[in-house]
Design an enzyme around this catalytic site. Sequence first.
Site, PDB file in Angstrom:
ATOM      1  N   CYS A  81       9.142  32.798 -81.770  1.00 40.07           N
ATOM      2  CA  CYS A  81      10.301  32.628 -82.650  1.00 40.07           C
ATOM      3  C   CYS A  81      10.276  33.761 -83.666  1.00 40.07           C
ATOM      4  O   CYS A  81       9.357  33.847 -84.475  1.00 40.07           O
ATOM      5  CB  CYS A  81      10.247  31.267 -83.345  1.00 40.07           C
ATOM      6  SG  CYS A  81      11.618  30.976 -84.478  1.00 40.07           S
ATOM      7  N   CYS A 212      18.717  33.376 -85.223  1.00 38.74           N
ATOM      8  CA  CYS A 212      17.624  33.401 -84.237  1.00 38.74           C
ATOM      9  C   CYS A 212      17.105  34.825 -84.178  1.00 38.74           C
ATOM     10  O   CYS A 212      17.854  35.749 -83.853  1.00 38.74           O
ATOM     11  CB  CYS A 212      18.127  32.950 -82.869  1.00 38.74           C
ATOM     12  SG  CYS A 212      16.895  33.086 -81.548  1.00 38.74           S
ATOM     13  N   THR A 214      14.531  36.310 -82.249  1.00 39.57           N
ATOM     14  CA  THR A 214      14.430  36.886 -80.909  1.00 39.57           C
ATOM     15  C   THR A 214      15.832  37.100 -80.330  1.00 39.57           C
ATOM     16  O   THR A 214      16.086  38.080 -79.624  1.00 39.57           O
ATOM     17  CB  THR A 214      13.606  35.981 -79.978  1.00 39.57           C
ATOM     18  OG1 THR A 214      14.102  34.634 -80.050  1.00 39.57           O
ATOM     19  CG2 THR A 214      12.132  36.000 -80.340  1.00 39.57           C
TER      20      THR A 214
END
Length: 270
Positions: A81, A212, A214
């Site tokens: 993450c 997010c 990634t």
Amino acid sequence: MRFLKGHGTENDFVILPDADGELDLSASLVARICDRRAGIGADGVLRVVRSEHVAEVAEQAAEAEWFMDYRNADGSVAEMCGNGVRVFARYLVEAGLAKPDEFAVATRGGLKRLRVEPDGDITVDMGRPRVLGESVASVGGHEYPGLRVDMGNPHLACAIGDPVVQLDLTRQPAFDPGVYPQGVNIELFNAVGPRRALMRVFERGSGETRSCGTGAVATAVAAAHLAGETTGTWTVEVPGGTLTVVLDADTSYLSGPAVLVASGDLLLAE
């Protein structure tokens, strides 16, 4: 059980210090912790444990004292993450467990090196993205082709012509289960200027999140691919803020804010 709460561009996490690996962190307990009405509420849980106590990352212990045991909001285990590891790093520095210059954190997606920038942002070396081809996501009956990007976890980053702000992401976008038998994180983005993209994301195991890490890198890779480029600095705007992604010939870097907002005692139990 002691806890802290933090976020990176409003991608929020509950941090559980567990230096000696003594917590029995079941999927059901994680889900209860992340419940936004009956628990603390978060997109996921970051367990802070010494790498030497975790067999699956023991080979990383020589370079990284601490392992980020990341769990999605539904309790499922995840490989990596990007925002989570930056919040994890913020906790290590604030707790005096790491120095703000470059240090390493063990993850299921491999060793990640981080540093605190002069402006306070935290940068993580995300490794070299792997482009695996193309696939299709479907939202509201509309199909969107996208680029398959492996960031240690699976992504499908789709450039779309429709405004991303108008999409209904209350439900999981459809995808090809033959390509993604374990599920996938789906990014939908508008390329809105030179090396700039607006992104929304539906994360595997968590639903739509405000950001997010990634996924921001995967989006930058897909946007660069669309522009016929492979390197450069990209600005990725998400509902929770702004992230910077640098792509070079060998790796990728993710930078942005990481903030601790609360601490206390967790009273939930199995």
